[in-house]
Design a protein around this motif. Structure first.
Motif, mmCIF file in Angstrom:
data_model
loop_
_atom_site.group_PDB
_atom_site.id
_atom_site.type_symbol
_atom_site.label_atom_id
_atom_site.label_comp_id
_atom_site.label_asym_id
_atom_site.label_seq_id
_atom_site.Cartn_x
_atom_site.Cartn_y
_atom_site.Cartn_z
ATOM 1 N N THR A 330 0.404 -1.499 -0.247
ATOM 2 C CA THR A 330 0.283 0.104 -0.460
ATOM 3 C C THR A 330 0.759 1.562 0.133
ATOM 4 O O THR A 330 2.277 1.332 0.880
ATOM 5 N N TRP A 331 -0.164 2.463 -0.082
ATOM 6 C CA TRP A 331 1.167 3.524 -0.457
ATOM 7 C C TRP A 331 0.496 4.185 0.445
ATOM 8 O O TRP A 331 -0.776 4.447 0.562
ATOM 9 N N GLN A 332 1.192 5.363 1.104
ATOM 10 C CA GLN A 332 0.963 6.482 1.581
ATOM 11 C C GLN A 332 1.449 7.925 1.534
ATOM 12 O O GLN A 332 2.660 7.824 1.168
ATOM 13 N N ALA A 333 0.424 9.259 1.464
ATOM 14 C CA ALA A 333 1.760 10.017 0.931
ATOM 15 C C ALA A 333 0.591 11.213 1.393
ATOM 16 O O ALA A 333 -0.689 11.561 1.571
ATOM 17 N N VAL A 334 1.392 12.341 1.358
ATOM 18 C CA VAL A 334 1.355 13.058 1.772
ATOM 19 C C VAL A 334 1.588 14.428 1.559
ATOM 20 O O VAL A 334 2.629 14.777 1.306
ATOM 21 N N ALA A 335 0.933 15.681 1.159
ATOM 22 C CA ALA A 335 1.538 17.152 0.309
ATOM 23 C C ALA A 335 0.400 18.244 0.799
ATOM 24 O O ALA A 335 -0.358 17.965 1.355
ATOM 25 N N GLY A 336 1.778 19.104 1.192
ATOM 26 C CA GLY A 336 1.151 20.600 1.980
ATOM 27 C C GLY A 336 1.857 21.814 1.714
ATOM 28 O O GLY A 336 3.145 21.446 1.593
ATOM 29 N N SER A 337 1.803 22.747 2.595
ATOM 30 C CA SER A 337 2.540 23.619 2.504
ATOM 31 C C SER A 337 1.343 24.525 3.700
ATOM 32 O O SER A 337 0.851 24.634 4.157
ATOM 33 N N ASP A 338 2.720 26.052 3.593
ATOM 34 C CA ASP A 338 1.867 26.456 4.910
ATOM 35 C C ASP A 338 2.615 27.872 4.797
ATOM 36 O O ASP A 338 3.450 28.431 3.181
ATOM 37 N N TYR A 339 2.018 28.812 5.113
ATOM 38 C CA TYR A 339 2.145 30.886 4.663
ATOM 39 C C TYR A 339 1.716 31.527 5.720
ATOM 40 O O TYR A 339 0.559 30.759 6.054
ATOM 41 N N THR A 340 2.404 32.539 6.196
ATOM 42 C CA THR A 340 2.185 33.248 7.764
ATOM 43 C C THR A 340 2.395 34.764 6.554
ATOM 44 O O THR A 340 3.266 35.134 5.779
ATOM 45 N N PHE A 341 1.290 35.003 6.944
ATOM 46 C CA PHE A 341 0.641 37.019 6.249
ATOM 47 C C PHE A 341 1.134 37.736 7.167
ATOM 48 O O PHE A 341 1.628 37.612 8.517
ATOM 49 N N ALA A 342 2.002 38.460 6.582
ATOM 50 C CA ALA A 342 2.398 39.809 6.990
ATOM 51 C C ALA A 342 0.934 40.021 8.606
ATOM 52 O O ALA A 342 1.802 41.044 9.909
ATOM 53 N N SER A 343 -0.054 40.069 8.414
ATOM 54 C CA SER A 343 -0.760 39.820 9.587
ATOM 55 C C SER A 343 -0.764 39.327 11.040
ATOM 56 O O SER A 343 -1.905 39.194 11.989
ATOM 57 N N ASP A 344 0.194 38.330 10.910
ATOM 58 C CA ASP A 344 0.973 37.205 11.877
ATOM 59 C C ASP A 344 -0.412 36.587 11.866
ATOM 60 O O ASP A 344 -0.392 35.605 12.676
ATOM 61 N N VAL A 345 -0.990 36.006 10.841
ATOM 62 C CA VAL A 345 -2.007 34.696 10.656
ATOM 63 C C VAL A 345 -1.137 33.902 9.742
ATOM 64 O O VAL A 345 -0.329 34.208 9.164
ATOM 65 N N TYR A 346 -1.288 32.611 10.467
ATOM 66 C CA TYR A 346 -0.451 31.739 9.804
ATOM 67 C C TYR A 346 -1.693 30.168 9.355
ATOM 68 O O TYR A 346 -2.791 29.724 9.502
ATOM 69 N N VAL A 347 -1.508 29.896 7.911
ATOM 70 C CA VAL A 347 -2.261 28.344 7.247
ATOM 71 C C VAL A 347 -1.566 27.818 7.177
ATOM 72 O O VAL A 347 -0.477 27.891 6.215
ATOM 73 N N SER A 348 -1.520 26.696 7.328
ATOM 74 C CA SER A 348 -1.203 25.419 6.703
ATOM 75 C C SER A 348 -2.361 23.940 6.312
ATOM 76 O O SER A 348 -3.991 24.644 7.264
ATOM 77 N N GLY A 349 -2.123 24.028 4.807
ATOM 78 C CA GLY A 349 -2.894 22.730 4.604
ATOM 79 C C GLY A 349 -2.424 21.470 4.245
ATOM 80 O O GLY A 349 -1.291 21.719 3.614
ATOM 81 N N GLN A 350 -2.785 20.387 3.930
ATOM 82 C CA GLN A 350 -2.437 19.346 4.076
ATOM 83 C C GLN A 350 -3.531 18.161 3.361
ATOM 84 O O GLN A 350 -4.968 18.307 3.459
ATOM 85 N N LEU A 351 -3.052 18.116 2.198
ATOM 86 C CA LEU A 351 -4.142 16.096 1.204
ATOM 87 C C LEU A 351 -2.980 15.542 1.632
ATOM 88 O O LEU A 351 -2.088 14.804 1.722
ATOM 89 N N VAL A 352 -4.377 13.844 2.047
ATOM 90 C CA VAL A 352 -3.033 12.580 3.117
ATOM 91 C C VAL A 352 -4.243 11.613 2.427
ATOM 92 O O VAL A 352 -4.903 11.409 2.563
#
Length: 452
Positions: A330-352
Protein backbone atom coordinates in the motif's frame (compact mmCIF):
# COMPACT_ATOMS: atom_id res chain seq x y z
CA UNK A 1 -1.66 -13.45 23.68
CA UNK A 2 -0.85 -13.08 27.40
CA UNK A 3 2.34 -15.13 26.93
CA UNK A 4 3.38 -12.95 23.98
CA UNK A 5 2.74 -9.77 25.96
CA UNK A 6 4.72 -11.12 28.94
CA UNK A 7 7.61 -12.04 26.64
CA UNK A 8 7.64 -8.58 25.09
CA UNK A 9 7.54 -6.94 28.51
CA UNK A 10 10.35 -9.17 29.79
CA UNK A 11 12.61 -8.27 26.87
CA UNK A 12 11.77 -4.59 27.25
CA UNK A 13 12.57 -4.73 30.97
CA UNK A 14 15.88 -6.45 30.34
CA UNK A 15 16.87 -3.93 27.69
CA UNK A 16 15.79 -1.05 29.91
CA UNK A 17 17.98 -2.33 32.72
CA UNK A 18 20.86 -2.76 30.28
CA UNK A 19 20.32 0.76 28.98
CA UNK A 20 20.32 2.29 32.45
CA UNK A 21 23.53 0.45 33.32
CA UNK A 22 25.22 1.71 30.17
CA UNK A 23 24.06 5.25 30.88
CA UNK A 24 25.20 5.21 34.49
CA UNK A 25 28.67 3.99 33.55
CA UNK A 26 29.89 7.23 31.91
CA UNK A 27 28.24 9.21 34.70
CA UNK A 28 30.14 7.24 37.34
CA UNK A 29 33.44 7.49 35.49
CA UNK A 30 33.17 11.23 35.10
CA UNK A 31 31.50 12.11 38.40
CA UNK A 32 32.64 15.47 39.70
CA UNK A 33 34.28 16.38 36.41
CA UNK A 34 31.18 17.81 34.81
CA UNK A 35 28.88 18.74 37.68
CA UNK A 36 28.38 22.18 36.17
CA UNK A 37 27.31 20.56 32.89
CA UNK A 38 24.27 18.78 34.35
CA UNK A 39 20.91 20.31 33.46
CA UNK A 40 17.67 19.23 35.13
CA UNK A 41 14.30 20.14 33.68
CA UNK A 42 10.77 18.94 33.57
CA UNK A 43 7.12 19.60 33.01
CA UNK A 44 3.96 19.38 35.09
CA UNK A 45 0.51 19.60 33.56
CA UNK A 46 -3.08 18.84 34.45
CA UNK A 47 -5.56 17.75 31.78
CA UNK A 48 -9.34 17.75 31.73
CA UNK A 49 -11.70 16.56 29.02
CA UNK A 50 -15.45 17.07 29.27
CA UNK A 51 -17.52 15.25 26.67
CA UNK A 52 -20.84 16.70 25.60
CA UNK A 53 -22.32 13.32 24.56
CA UNK A 54 -22.91 12.05 27.19
CA UNK A 55 -22.23 14.87 29.62
CA UNK A 56 -19.31 13.66 31.71
CA UNK A 57 -15.68 14.34 32.59
CA UNK A 58 -13.75 11.57 30.83
CA UNK A 59 -10.22 12.80 31.53
CA UNK A 60 -8.95 14.26 34.78
CA UNK A 61 -5.28 13.61 35.40
CA UNK A 62 -1.95 15.16 36.26
CA UNK A 63 1.08 14.27 34.17
CA UNK A 64 4.67 14.95 35.07
CA UNK A 65 8.03 14.63 33.35
CA UNK A 66 11.60 14.92 34.60
CA UNK A 67 14.63 15.26 32.32
CA UNK A 68 18.34 15.13 33.13
CA UNK A 69 20.98 16.09 30.59
CA UNK A 70 24.69 15.75 31.30
CA UNK A 71 27.74 16.55 29.18
CA UNK A 72 30.83 14.66 30.34
CA UNK A 73 32.83 16.57 27.74
CA UNK A 74 32.63 18.22 24.33
CA UNK A 75 32.40 14.83 22.62
CA UNK A 76 29.42 13.34 24.42
CA UNK A 77 26.05 13.79 26.06
CA UNK A 78 23.79 11.73 28.34
CA UNK A 79 20.01 12.22 28.35
CA UNK A 80 17.43 10.66 30.68
CA UNK A 81 13.71 11.32 31.03
CA UNK A 82 10.96 9.88 33.22
CA UNK A 83 7.21 10.27 32.87
CA UNK A 84 4.32 9.57 35.19
CA UNK A 85 0.55 10.05 35.43
CA UNK A 86 -1.74 10.53 38.41
CA UNK A 87 -5.32 9.78 37.24
CA UNK A 88 -8.31 11.00 39.19
CA UNK A 89 -10.73 8.89 37.16
CA UNK A 90 -10.60 6.36 34.35
CA UNK A 91 -9.97 8.04 31.02
CA UNK A 92 -12.18 6.79 28.19
CA UNK A 93 -10.28 8.10 25.20
CA UNK A 94 -10.59 7.31 21.52
CA UNK A 95 -8.60 4.08 21.61
CA UNK A 96 -9.21 3.31 25.26
CA UNK A 97 -7.16 4.61 28.16
CA UNK A 98 -3.49 4.67 28.97
CA UNK A 99 -4.42 5.16 32.63
CA UNK A 100 -7.65 3.21 33.16
CA UNK A 101 -7.19 0.58 35.81
CA UNK A 102 -3.89 2.05 36.95
CA UNK A 103 -2.81 0.65 40.30
CA UNK A 104 -0.90 2.75 42.88
CA UNK A 105 2.25 0.76 42.08
CA UNK A 106 2.08 1.97 38.46
CA UNK A 107 1.86 5.64 39.40
CA UNK A 108 5.60 5.83 39.98
CA UNK A 109 7.54 7.51 37.16
CA UNK A 110 8.64 5.21 34.36
CA UNK A 111 11.74 5.54 32.25
CA UNK A 112 10.93 7.23 28.94
CA UNK A 113 14.00 8.15 26.91
CA UNK A 114 17.47 7.12 28.10
CA UNK A 115 20.46 7.36 25.78
CA UNK A 116 23.98 8.66 25.38
CA UNK A 117 25.57 10.46 22.43
CA UNK A 118 29.17 10.24 21.26
CA UNK A 119 30.35 12.83 18.73
CA UNK A 120 33.07 11.66 16.35
CA UNK A 121 34.77 13.93 13.78
CA UNK A 122 32.73 12.49 10.91
CA UNK A 123 29.70 10.88 12.62
CA UNK A 124 27.40 10.98 15.65
CA UNK A 125 26.42 7.88 17.62
CA UNK A 126 23.36 7.55 19.86
CA UNK A 127 22.66 4.41 21.93
CA UNK A 128 19.66 3.72 24.18
CA UNK A 129 15.89 4.23 24.43
CA UNK A 130 15.10 6.98 21.96
CA UNK A 131 12.54 8.59 19.67
CA UNK A 132 13.58 8.95 16.04
CA UNK A 133 11.47 11.38 14.03
CA UNK A 134 11.64 11.12 10.25
CA UNK A 135 9.59 12.93 7.64
CA UNK A 136 8.74 16.43 6.50
CA UNK A 137 4.94 16.61 6.82
CA UNK A 138 3.07 18.20 9.73
CA UNK A 139 1.87 15.58 12.22
CA UNK A 140 1.16 12.74 9.75
CA UNK A 141 4.43 11.26 8.48
CA UNK A 142 4.32 8.15 6.25
CA UNK A 143 8.09 7.53 6.61
CA UNK A 144 8.06 7.86 10.42
CA UNK A 145 7.67 4.16 11.30
CA UNK A 146 10.58 3.42 13.63
CA UNK A 147 8.67 4.31 16.81
CA UNK A 148 5.14 3.06 17.50
CA UNK A 149 2.55 5.73 18.34
CA UNK A 150 -0.38 5.93 20.72
CA UNK A 151 -3.71 7.26 19.49
CA UNK A 152 -6.02 8.90 22.06
CA UNK A 153 -8.07 12.03 22.58
CA UNK A 154 -4.79 13.88 23.13
CA UNK A 155 -3.79 13.17 19.54
CA UNK A 156 -6.99 14.82 18.27
CA UNK A 157 -6.40 17.87 20.45
CA UNK A 158 -2.68 18.24 19.81
CA UNK A 159 -2.64 17.07 16.15
CA UNK A 160 0.08 14.52 16.82
CA UNK A 161 0.15 11.02 18.27
CA UNK A 162 2.64 10.42 21.06
CA UNK A 163 5.67 8.31 20.11
CA UNK A 164 6.92 5.39 22.23
CA UNK A 165 10.73 5.10 22.61
CA UNK A 166 12.52 2.02 21.27
CA UNK A 167 15.92 0.57 22.27
CA UNK A 168 18.12 1.44 19.33
CA UNK A 169 21.57 2.32 18.03
CA UNK A 170 21.69 5.26 15.62
CA UNK A 171 24.74 6.35 13.61
CA UNK A 172 24.60 9.53 11.51
CA UNK A 173 27.34 10.92 9.32
CA UNK A 174 28.22 12.60 6.06
CA UNK A 175 29.35 10.87 2.87
CA UNK A 176 30.82 13.84 1.11
CA UNK A 177 29.78 17.51 1.10
CA UNK A 178 26.19 16.97 -0.05
CA UNK A 179 25.13 13.51 1.15
CA UNK A 180 24.22 12.41 4.67
CA UNK A 181 23.41 8.89 5.84
CA UNK A 182 21.69 7.63 9.00
CA UNK A 183 21.61 3.96 10.01
CA UNK A 184 19.38 2.70 12.82
CA UNK A 185 19.38 -0.72 14.45
CA UNK A 186 16.40 -1.47 16.71
CA UNK A 187 17.34 -4.03 19.37
CA UNK A 188 13.82 -5.16 20.26
CA UNK A 189 10.37 -4.83 18.74
CA UNK A 190 7.97 -2.56 20.64
CA UNK A 191 4.29 -2.77 19.53
CA UNK A 192 1.75 0.02 19.56
CA UNK A 193 -1.14 -0.18 22.08
CA UNK A 194 -3.74 -2.53 20.64
CA UNK A 195 -7.17 -0.90 19.98
CA UNK A 196 -9.18 -3.73 21.53
CA UNK A 197 -12.55 -1.98 21.81
CA UNK A 198 -12.79 -0.74 18.18
CA UNK A 199 -11.58 -4.12 16.88
CA UNK A 200 -14.15 -5.99 18.96
CA UNK A 201 -16.96 -3.73 17.72
CA UNK A 202 -15.82 -4.31 14.13
CA UNK A 203 -15.68 -8.09 14.64
CA UNK A 204 -19.16 -8.16 16.18
CA UNK A 205 -20.65 -6.23 13.25
CA UNK A 206 -19.00 -8.59 10.74
CA UNK A 207 -20.06 -11.74 12.60
CA UNK A 208 -23.67 -10.53 12.80
CA UNK A 209 -23.79 -10.44 8.97
CA UNK A 210 -22.59 -14.02 8.53
CA UNK A 211 -25.75 -16.14 7.86
CA UNK A 212 -27.70 -16.95 9.94
CA UNK A 213 -26.06 -14.38 12.22
CA UNK A 214 -22.84 -14.99 14.09
CA UNK A 215 -21.44 -13.82 17.41
CA UNK A 216 -18.11 -12.99 19.07
CA UNK A 217 -17.94 -14.51 22.58
CA UNK A 218 -17.09 -12.30 25.52
CA UNK A 219 -14.13 -14.42 26.62
CA UNK A 220 -11.13 -15.66 24.65
CA UNK A 221 -12.26 -13.69 21.62
CA UNK A 222 -8.74 -12.48 20.78
CA UNK A 223 -5.56 -14.50 20.10
CA UNK A 224 -2.46 -12.68 18.82
CA UNK A 225 0.89 -14.32 18.09
CA UNK A 226 3.82 -12.21 19.28
CA UNK A 227 7.34 -11.87 17.95
CA UNK A 228 9.60 -14.73 18.98
CA UNK A 229 13.01 -14.24 20.58
CA UNK A 230 15.84 -13.93 18.08
CA UNK A 231 13.54 -12.41 15.45
CA UNK A 232 12.73 -9.09 17.10
CA UNK A 233 15.45 -6.99 15.48
CA UNK A 234 14.68 -4.20 13.02
CA UNK A 235 16.77 -1.75 11.02
CA UNK A 236 16.34 1.42 8.97
CA UNK A 237 18.40 3.60 6.64
CA UNK A 238 17.97 7.18 5.49
CA UNK A 239 19.97 9.20 2.96
CA UNK A 240 19.57 12.96 2.69
CA UNK A 241 20.76 15.56 0.25
CA UNK A 242 19.92 18.92 -1.31
CA UNK A 243 18.43 18.84 -4.81
CA UNK A 244 17.53 22.09 -6.63
CA UNK A 245 17.18 23.93 -3.33
CA UNK A 246 14.98 21.26 -1.71
CA UNK A 247 15.90 18.92 1.13
CA UNK A 248 15.37 15.35 -0.11
CA UNK A 249 15.25 12.25 2.09
CA UNK A 250 15.13 8.63 0.90
CA UNK A 251 14.47 5.99 3.56
CA UNK A 252 14.17 2.22 3.99
CA UNK A 253 12.75 0.26 6.93
CA UNK A 254 12.75 -3.48 7.57
CA UNK A 255 10.86 -4.39 10.72
CA UNK A 256 7.46 -5.25 12.12
CA UNK A 257 4.08 -3.61 11.78
CA UNK A 258 3.11 -1.68 14.93
CA UNK A 259 -0.26 -3.46 14.96
CA UNK A 260 -0.79 -7.14 14.07
CA UNK A 261 -2.44 -8.44 10.93
CA UNK A 262 -5.90 -9.73 11.89
CA UNK A 263 -8.44 -12.23 10.65
CA UNK A 264 -11.60 -13.84 12.04
CA UNK A 265 -12.09 -17.60 12.17
CA UNK A 266 -14.86 -19.90 13.45
CA UNK A 267 -14.50 -21.30 16.97
CA UNK A 268 -14.41 -25.11 16.87
CA UNK A 269 -17.42 -26.65 18.60
CA UNK A 270 -19.32 -23.35 18.79
CA UNK A 271 -21.52 -22.94 15.69
CA UNK A 272 -21.83 -19.33 14.56
CA UNK A 273 -19.15 -18.09 16.97
CA UNK A 274 -16.00 -16.33 15.75
CA UNK A 275 -12.74 -15.25 17.35
CA UNK A 276 -10.19 -12.71 16.16
CA UNK A 277 -6.71 -14.05 15.51
CA UNK A 278 -3.63 -12.11 14.60
CA UNK A 279 0.09 -12.06 14.11
CA UNK A 280 2.78 -9.42 14.07
CA UNK A 281 4.50 -9.63 10.72
CA UNK A 282 7.48 -8.07 9.05
CA UNK A 283 7.19 -5.28 6.55
CA UNK A 284 9.49 -3.40 4.24
CA UNK A 285 8.95 0.27 3.59
CA UNK A 286 10.47 2.50 0.92
CA UNK A 287 10.03 6.21 1.57
CA UNK A 288 10.75 9.54 -0.06
CA UNK A 289 10.28 12.99 1.45
CA UNK A 290 11.13 16.53 0.42
CA UNK A 291 10.61 20.02 1.79
CA UNK A 292 11.48 23.54 0.71
CA UNK A 293 10.03 26.94 -0.07
CA UNK A 294 8.12 28.48 -2.97
CA UNK A 295 8.26 32.23 -2.62
CA UNK A 296 7.47 33.01 1.01
CA UNK A 297 5.58 29.78 1.63
CA UNK A 298 6.75 26.36 2.71
CA UNK A 299 5.91 23.17 0.82
CA UNK A 300 6.44 19.50 1.55
CA UNK A 301 5.76 16.11 0.03
CA UNK A 302 6.18 12.75 1.70
CA UNK A 303 5.30 9.28 0.43
CA UNK A 304 5.97 5.68 1.41
CA UNK A 305 5.25 2.26 -0.09
CA UNK A 306 4.81 -0.54 2.44
CA UNK A 307 5.19 -4.19 1.47
CA UNK A 308 4.02 -6.57 4.25
CA UNK A 309 4.92 -10.21 4.76
CA UNK A 310 2.26 -12.42 3.16
CA UNK A 311 0.13 -14.58 5.45
CA UNK A 312 -1.82 -17.50 3.95
CA UNK A 313 -4.68 -17.03 6.42
CA UNK A 314 -5.52 -13.68 4.85
CA UNK A 315 -6.20 -15.31 1.47
CA UNK A 316 -8.49 -18.12 2.63
CA UNK A 317 -12.16 -17.85 1.57
CA UNK A 318 -14.84 -16.80 4.06
CA UNK A 319 -16.24 -17.97 6.43
CA UNK A 320 -13.23 -20.27 7.04
CA UNK A 321 -11.23 -17.08 7.45
CA UNK A 322 -12.44 -13.48 7.26
CA UNK A 323 -9.48 -11.20 6.63
CA UNK A 324 -9.39 -7.83 8.39
CA UNK A 325 -5.91 -7.09 6.97
CA UNK A 326 -4.43 -7.45 3.50
CA UNK A 327 -1.36 -9.05 1.92
CA UNK A 328 -1.14 -6.28 -0.66
CA UNK A 329 1.39 -3.49 -0.63
CA UNK A 330 0.00 0.00 0.00
CA UNK A 331 0.90 3.66 -0.55
CA UNK A 332 0.57 6.51 1.89
CA UNK A 333 1.34 10.09 0.84
CA UNK A 334 1.05 13.61 2.25
CA UNK A 335 1.36 16.90 0.34
CA UNK A 336 1.11 20.23 2.11
CA UNK A 337 1.97 23.90 2.26
CA UNK A 338 1.97 26.72 4.82
CA UNK A 339 2.23 30.50 4.79
CA UNK A 340 2.52 33.27 7.36
CA UNK A 341 0.87 36.58 6.46
CA UNK A 342 2.10 39.99 7.56
CA UNK A 343 -0.98 40.23 9.79
CA UNK A 344 0.44 37.44 12.00
CA UNK A 345 -1.99 34.93 10.54
CA UNK A 346 -0.59 31.46 9.82
CA UNK A 347 -2.33 28.96 7.53
CA UNK A 348 -1.43 25.38 6.73
CA UNK A 349 -3.10 22.75 4.57
CA UNK A 350 -2.37 19.11 3.83
CA UNK A 351 -3.84 16.41 1.61
CA UNK A 352 -3.41 12.90 3.01
CA UNK A 353 -3.83 9.70 0.96
CA UNK A 354 -3.78 6.27 2.60
CA UNK A 355 -4.33 3.31 0.30
CA UNK A 356 -4.62 0.99 3.33
CA UNK A 357 -7.87 2.72 4.37
CA UNK A 358 -8.65 4.62 7.53
CA UNK A 359 -5.96 6.61 9.33
CA UNK A 360 -7.62 5.71 12.64
CA UNK A 361 -8.15 1.96 12.38
CA UNK A 362 -6.24 -0.14 9.79
CA UNK A 363 -8.80 -2.95 9.74
CA UNK A 364 -11.89 -3.50 7.57
CA UNK A 365 -14.04 -6.38 6.24
CA UNK A 366 -12.92 -8.01 2.96
CA UNK A 367 -13.97 -6.00 -0.08
CA UNK A 368 -15.09 -2.98 1.96
CA UNK A 369 -11.78 -1.23 2.38
CA UNK A 370 -11.26 1.83 0.17
CA UNK A 371 -8.34 4.20 0.16
CA UNK A 372 -8.57 6.98 2.72
CA UNK A 373 -8.44 10.59 1.56
CA UNK A 374 -8.24 13.39 4.13
CA UNK A 375 -7.74 17.11 4.29
CA UNK A 376 -6.01 18.71 7.28
CA UNK A 377 -6.10 22.47 7.82
CA UNK A 378 -4.76 24.87 10.46
CA UNK A 379 -5.60 28.57 10.86
CA UNK A 380 -3.64 30.36 13.59
CA UNK A 381 -3.51 33.96 14.76
CA UNK A 382 -1.09 35.43 17.31
CA UNK A 383 -1.68 39.17 17.79
CA UNK A 384 1.43 41.32 17.96
CA UNK A 385 2.77 41.77 21.52
CA UNK A 386 0.18 39.28 22.77
CA UNK A 387 0.74 36.16 24.85
CA UNK A 388 -2.36 34.49 23.40
CA UNK A 389 -2.67 32.36 20.26
CA UNK A 390 -6.03 31.59 18.63
CA UNK A 391 -6.33 28.70 16.21
CA UNK A 392 -8.71 26.35 14.43
CA UNK A 393 -7.75 22.81 13.41
CA UNK A 394 -9.88 20.77 11.01
CA UNK A 395 -9.53 17.18 9.79
CA UNK A 396 -11.93 16.24 6.99
CA UNK A 397 -12.62 12.80 5.56
CA UNK A 398 -13.01 13.71 1.89
CA UNK A 399 -14.67 10.35 1.13
CA UNK A 400 -17.71 10.66 3.39
CA UNK A 401 -17.71 14.37 4.31
CA UNK A 402 -17.30 13.83 8.05
CA UNK A 403 -14.93 16.15 9.90
CA UNK A 404 -13.42 17.04 13.26
CA UNK A 405 -13.25 20.80 13.90
CA UNK A 406 -11.36 22.07 16.94
CA UNK A 407 -11.02 25.81 17.71
CA UNK A 408 -8.72 26.64 20.59
CA UNK A 409 -6.87 29.26 22.63
CA UNK A 410 -3.40 29.01 24.16
CA UNK A 411 -2.41 31.72 26.65
CA UNK A 412 0.98 32.11 28.31
CA UNK A 413 0.19 33.10 31.87
CA UNK A 414 3.83 33.45 32.93
CA UNK A 415 7.11 32.43 31.30
CA UNK A 416 6.95 28.65 31.22
CA UNK A 417 3.31 28.51 32.35
CA UNK A 418 0.48 28.27 29.83
CA UNK A 419 -3.23 27.57 29.70
CA UNK A 420 -4.75 25.82 26.68
CA UNK A 421 -8.46 25.37 26.01
CA UNK A 422 -9.93 23.64 22.96
CA UNK A 423 -13.44 22.73 21.87
CA UNK A 424 -13.70 19.61 19.72
CA UNK A 425 -16.76 19.09 17.55
CA UNK A 426 -17.77 16.59 14.88
CA UNK A 427 -19.45 17.31 11.57
CA UNK A 428 -21.28 14.49 9.80
CA UNK A 429 -23.77 11.74 10.50
CA UNK A 430 -23.25 8.52 12.41
CA UNK A 431 -22.49 6.73 9.14
CA UNK A 432 -19.32 8.81 8.63
CA UNK A 433 -15.96 7.82 10.07
CA UNK A 434 -15.75 10.74 12.50
CA UNK A 435 -19.48 10.92 13.14
CA UNK A 436 -19.41 7.46 14.65
CA UNK A 437 -16.93 8.69 17.25
CA UNK A 438 -18.94 11.76 18.30
CA UNK A 439 -19.73 10.50 21.85
CA UNK A 440 -16.03 9.97 22.59
CA UNK A 441 -14.47 13.11 21.08
CA UNK A 442 -17.06 15.92 21.14
CA UNK A 443 -16.36 18.15 24.11
CA UNK A 444 -13.99 20.65 25.76
CA UNK A 445 -10.36 19.98 26.58
CA UNK A 446 -8.37 22.11 29.03
CA UNK A 447 -4.76 21.95 30.10
CA UNK A 448 -2.53 23.91 32.44
CA UNK A 449 1.18 23.28 31.88
CA UNK A 450 4.25 24.48 33.76
CA UNK A 451 7.76 23.82 32.45
CA UNK A 452 10.99 24.30 34.34
Amino acid sequence: MKKAVKAIRARALALSAWGVAVLLLPLALASGAFASEVQVGGKLDHRLFYTADPSAVTQNETRYELTVEARPGPDGRVYLSWKGTVPFLEEKGFEGSETAGTSPAQLAPTLHEAYFDVYFPAADLRVGRQIINWGTADGINPTNVINPHTLSTDALVEREAAAIPVPAVRLSGGLGPSLGLTAVGILDFVPAPFPADPVRRLAESIAANVPPGGTVPGENWLAIEGVGPGNQYEFALRAESMVAGYNVYASYFNGYTDLPALWMEPISGSPGAFKVSGRYRRQQQFGLATAGTVGDGGVWLEAAYTLPEKLDRLDLPAPASIALSSNEGTWQAVAGSDYTFASDVYVSGQLVYDQAGSLLLPYAPPGQKEAGLYGVGVLQYTPERSSATWDVVAVVNLRDGGAVVAPGLTHELEPGVKLAVRYVDVVGGADTEFGGMRPQIRGVAARVEAAF
